[in-house]
Design a protein around this motif. Structure first.
Motif, mmCIF file in Angstrom:
data_model
loop_
_atom_site.group_PDB
_atom_site.id
_atom_site.type_symbol
_atom_site.label_atom_id
_atom_site.label_comp_id
_atom_site.label_asym_id
_atom_site.label_seq_id
_atom_site.Cartn_x
_atom_site.Cartn_y
_atom_site.Cartn_z
ATOM 1 N N ASP A 101 9.671 16.241 -15.600
ATOM 2 C CA ASP A 101 8.527 15.339 -15.820
ATOM 3 C C ASP A 101 7.526 15.447 -14.668
ATOM 4 O O ASP A 101 6.316 15.414 -14.893
ATOM 5 N N LEU A 102 8.038 15.575 -13.449
ATOM 6 C CA LEU A 102 7.156 15.545 -12.277
ATOM 7 C C LEU A 102 6.601 16.916 -11.896
ATOM 8 O O LEU A 102 5.561 17.004 -11.248
ATOM 9 N N SER A 103 7.281 17.988 -12.314
ATOM 10 C CA SER A 103 6.977 19.322 -11.762
ATOM 11 C C SER A 103 5.537 19.766 -12.026
ATOM 12 O O SER A 103 4.920 20.376 -11.160
ATOM 13 N N ALA A 104 4.974 19.400 -13.169
ATOM 14 C CA ALA A 104 3.602 19.841 -13.475
ATOM 15 C C ALA A 104 2.615 19.211 -12.514
ATOM 16 O O ALA A 104 1.532 19.755 -12.284
ATOM 17 N N ARG A 105 2.977 18.064 -11.946
ATOM 18 C CA ARG A 105 2.052 17.365 -11.040
ATOM 19 C C ARG A 105 2.392 17.591 -9.570
ATOM 20 O O ARG A 105 1.761 17.050 -8.693
ATOM 21 N N LEU A 106 3.428 18.408 -9.312
ATOM 22 C CA LEU A 106 3.831 18.617 -7.907
ATOM 23 C C LEU A 106 2.927 19.624 -7.202
ATOM 24 O O LEU A 106 2.500 20.590 -7.818
ATOM 25 N N THR A 160 0.825 -1.216 0.000
ATOM 26 C CA THR A 160 0.000 0.000 0.000
ATOM 27 C C THR A 160 0.857 1.264 0.000
ATOM 28 O O THR A 160 0.320 2.368 -0.032
ATOM 29 N N GLY A 161 2.178 1.121 0.059
ATOM 30 C CA GLY A 161 3.073 2.278 0.124
ATOM 31 C C GLY A 161 3.276 2.914 -1.244
ATOM 32 O O GLY A 161 2.681 2.500 -2.245
ATOM 33 N N LEU A 162 4.126 3.922 -1.258
ATOM 34 C CA LEU A 162 4.374 4.668 -2.503
ATOM 35 C C LEU A 162 4.822 3.735 -3.640
ATOM 36 O O LEU A 162 4.249 3.736 -4.731
ATOM 37 N N ILE A 163 5.831 2.938 -3.373
ATOM 38 C CA ILE A 163 6.364 2.058 -4.423
ATOM 39 C C ILE A 163 5.394 0.896 -4.652
ATOM 40 O O ILE A 163 5.063 0.558 -5.795
ATOM 41 N N GLY A 164 4.915 0.305 -3.552
ATOM 42 C CA GLY A 164 4.080 -0.889 -3.636
ATOM 43 C C GLY A 164 2.807 -0.680 -4.429
ATOM 44 O O GLY A 164 2.440 -1.507 -5.267
ATOM 45 N N ARG A 165 2.134 0.439 -4.192
ATOM 46 C CA ARG A 165 0.846 0.598 -4.887
ATOM 47 C C ARG A 165 1.044 0.849 -6.382
ATOM 48 O O ARG A 165 0.222 0.446 -7.201
ATOM 49 N N HIS A 166 2.155 1.471 -6.737
ATOM 50 C CA HIS A 166 2.434 1.647 -8.173
ATOM 51 C C HIS A 166 2.862 0.327 -8.815
ATOM 52 O O HIS A 166 2.543 0.056 -9.967
ATOM 53 N N LEU A 167 3.586 -0.486 -8.039
ATOM 54 C CA LEU A 167 3.923 -1.833 -8.544
ATOM 55 C C LEU A 167 2.648 -2.630 -8.796
ATOM 56 O O LEU A 167 2.538 -3.330 -9.815
ATOM 57 N N CYS A 168 1.703 -2.536 -7.845
ATOM 58 C CA CYS A 168 0.443 -3.282 -7.990
ATOM 59 C C CYS A 168 -0.268 -2.877 -9.278
ATOM 60 O O CYS A 168 -0.722 -3.735 -10.048
ATOM 61 N N MET A 196 23.385 12.981 -3.568
ATOM 62 C CA MET A 196 22.012 12.485 -3.451
ATOM 63 C C MET A 196 21.723 11.472 -4.551
ATOM 64 O O MET A 196 21.553 11.841 -5.702
ATOM 65 N N PRO A 197 21.693 10.193 -4.189
ATOM 66 C CA PRO A 197 21.298 9.202 -5.188
ATOM 67 C C PRO A 197 19.772 9.229 -5.293
ATOM 68 O O PRO A 197 19.072 9.109 -4.290
ATOM 69 N N TRP A 198 19.262 9.425 -6.471
ATOM 70 C CA TRP A 198 17.812 9.574 -6.659
ATOM 71 C C TRP A 198 17.356 8.588 -7.730
ATOM 72 O O TRP A 198 18.172 8.086 -8.526
ATOM 73 N N VAL A 199 16.060 8.333 -7.764
ATOM 74 C CA VAL A 199 15.514 7.486 -8.833
ATOM 75 C C VAL A 199 14.072 7.929 -9.085
ATOM 76 O O VAL A 199 13.326 8.210 -8.138
ATOM 77 N N HIS A 200 13.706 8.055 -10.334
ATOM 78 C CA HIS A 200 12.322 8.400 -10.696
ATOM 79 C C HIS A 200 11.448 7.180 -10.396
ATOM 80 O O HIS A 200 11.848 6.041 -10.641
ATOM 81 N N LEU A 201 10.249 7.426 -9.864
ATOM 82 C CA LEU A 201 9.353 6.320 -9.495
ATOM 83 C C LEU A 201 9.122 5.350 -10.672
ATOM 84 O O LEU A 201 9.109 4.134 -10.474
ATOM 85 N N ASP A 202 8.964 5.874 -11.876
ATOM 86 C CA ASP A 202 8.732 4.989 -13.041
ATOM 87 C C ASP A 202 9.900 4.019 -13.225
ATOM 88 O O ASP A 202 9.707 2.848 -13.567
ATOM 89 N N GLU A 242 3.457 12.401 -6.201
ATOM 90 C CA GLU A 242 2.689 12.373 -4.945
ATOM 91 C C GLU A 242 3.401 11.470 -3.965
ATOM 92 O O GLU A 242 3.660 10.311 -4.270
ATOM 93 N N GLY A 243 3.687 11.987 -2.788
ATOM 94 C CA GLY A 243 4.330 11.172 -1.758
ATOM 95 C C GLY A 243 5.836 11.179 -1.901
ATOM 96 O O GLY A 243 6.398 11.720 -2.866
ATOM 97 N N GLY A 244 6.493 10.576 -0.921
ATOM 98 C CA GLY A 244 7.949 10.472 -0.937
ATOM 99 C C GLY A 244 8.627 11.800 -0.644
ATOM 100 O O GLY A 244 8.021 12.766 -0.161
ATOM 101 N N PHE A 245 9.887 11.847 -0.988
ATOM 102 C CA PHE A 245 10.792 12.939 -0.650
ATOM 103 C C PHE A 245 10.325 14.295 -1.201
ATOM 104 O O PHE A 245 10.332 15.304 -0.507
ATOM 105 N N LEU A 246 9.891 14.305 -2.457
ATOM 106 C CA LEU A 246 9.531 15.582 -3.088
ATOM 107 C C LEU A 246 8.318 16.238 -2.430
ATOM 108 O O LEU A 246 8.198 17.455 -2.422
ATOM 109 N N SER A 247 7.427 15.413 -1.883
ATOM 110 C CA SER A 247 6.228 16.003 -1.290
ATOM 111 C C SER A 247 6.591 16.861 -0.070
ATOM 112 O O SER A 247 5.884 17.797 0.273
ATOM 113 N N ARG A 248 7.725 16.541 0.573
ATOM 114 C CA ARG A 248 8.157 17.365 1.716
ATOM 115 C C ARG A 248 8.809 18.658 1.247
ATOM 116 O O ARG A 248 8.816 19.653 1.956
#
Ligand SMILES: NC(=O)c1ccc[n+]([C@@H]2O[C@H](COP(=O)([O-])OP(=O)(O)OC[C@H]3O[C@@H](n4cnc5c(N)ncnc54)[C@H](OP(=O)(O)O)[C@@H]3O)[C@@H](O)[C@H]2O)c1
Length: 300
Positions: A295-300, A9-17, A196-202, A170-176
């Motif tokens: 890619d993410l900024s329009a939805r932030l 149900t988490g950020l990564i998990g629900r997108h995996l589902c 800062m090692p980062w990775v796009h959710l996709d 939505e969610g994760g580091f950027l939401s803060r």
């Protein structure tokens, strides 16, 4: 394919589902709130409160992502115990359940973080590197990985996903960071020199699926884009993506005073590289941080 997830149900998990549902996979999520699983993860996803609800139903793969959020609160002794139990004790329960089964899944994909290495300073970190400077977060990841690796003795393939900061709309580091940056109050943290090692959710979703499909994949994988950036550069690029200035520094002293040991997560960093993923032929869609943030900024 039937996949059992923890932390589904988490950020990564629900997108995996959602991703695996589109592929037609059957999904079960072991959750503290099973009644909400279908709503959070997708209509066909089953939520269970206890592993024995599965009976001897065959399971092909287990994806283990559960864990209380590490950067949400002070690391009091109570919080440390919760962070530990929600990962290590939960993984122990998973292993005990796997031990007791006739039919065993072929693979366990288990969560971890680049924090496994501790604060690596300027050192380049590959999966062959050892922890550089241990702190509570690295000890947690080390124990989490060691517990998951016990599934190898059960004949399972075990993959450890050492995840960087997941960038999502939505969610994760950027939401803060969204609010301070939108108010023009964003900027470098401490010296701003930390990596800062980062990775796009996709990419995070794609690489977990890649590691699931690759039957020769096992052991640790750094799950971060090939081009880590320094914190100062990250702040500058996030400001650019949001069309805001990002010059307001957040002094290390203030963070240490406010957050205690937790401040190491923000003041330290890892110059981690996804050497094993690249060697296995995984292609990142987002290699540079500006393309990910744009890619993410329009939805932030
Ligand atoms: N997102 C990142 O940037 C990042 C970076 C590095 C590592 N990771 C690690 O990767 C994993 C997945 O990340 P995420 O961002 O998807 O996590 P998340 O959104 O915080 O979700 C984690 C899930 O863990 C379960 N959980 C939370 N507190 C728990 C507790 N006290 N006891 C048992 N289960 C608990 C919850 O599932 P239920 O409510 O359904 O039980 C929750 O949905 C986490 O363990 C995280 O530490 C994430």
């Amino acid at each position: 394919m039937h996949i059992l997830l923890t932390g589904g149900t988490g950020l990564i998990g629900r997108h995996l589902c959602r991703f695996w549902q589109d592929k037609g996979y059957r999904l079960t999520v072991w959750s503290r709130r099973p009644a909400q699983v279908a709503q959070v993860c997708g209509a066909g996803v089953r939520g269970i409160a206890r592993l024995d609800e599965l009976g001897e139903e065959p399971v092909d793969a287990v994806v283990n992502l559960a864990g209380a959020p590490i950067a949400d609160r002070h690391w009091t002794s109570h919080r440390r115990a919760l962070l530990w139990a929600s990962r290590i004790t939960l993984t122990e329960q998973l292993i005990a359940w796997l031990q007791g089964r006739q039919q065993r899944p072929a693979v366990l994909i288990s969560g971890s973080a680049v924090g496994w290495y501790g604060d690596g300073g300027e050192r380049e970190l590959t999966e062959l590197s050892q922890p550089v400077k241990e702190d509570f977060a690295s000890q947690l990841c080390i124990a989490w990985e060691e517990t998951a690796l016990r599934a190898e003795a059960l004949g399972m393939r075990v993959v450890l996903v050492r995840t960087g900061l997941v960038l999502a709309a939505e969610g994760g580091f950027l939401s803060r960071l969204r609010l301070p940056f939108k108010l023009g109050l964003g900027g470098p943290i401490g010296s701003g020199r930390q990596w800062m090692p980062w990775v796009h959710l996709d990419d995070q979703i794609a690489l977990i699926d890649f590691l699931l499909q690759r039957e020769d994949a096992s052991g640790p994988y750094n799950a971060c884009a090939p081009e880590p950036v320094r914190n100062r550069e990250f702040a500058r690029r996030l400001g650019r993506a949001l069309h805001r200035p990002a010059f307001m520094p957040l002094p290390a002293l203030v963070l240490r005073a406010g957050l205690g040991e937790l401040s190491v997560l923000l003041l330290g960093g890892q110059r981690a590289r996804p050497v094993r993923l690249l060697a296995a032929g995984f292609t990142f869609r987002y290699n540079d941080v500006q393309s990910a943030l744009d890619d993410l900024s329009a939805r932030l």
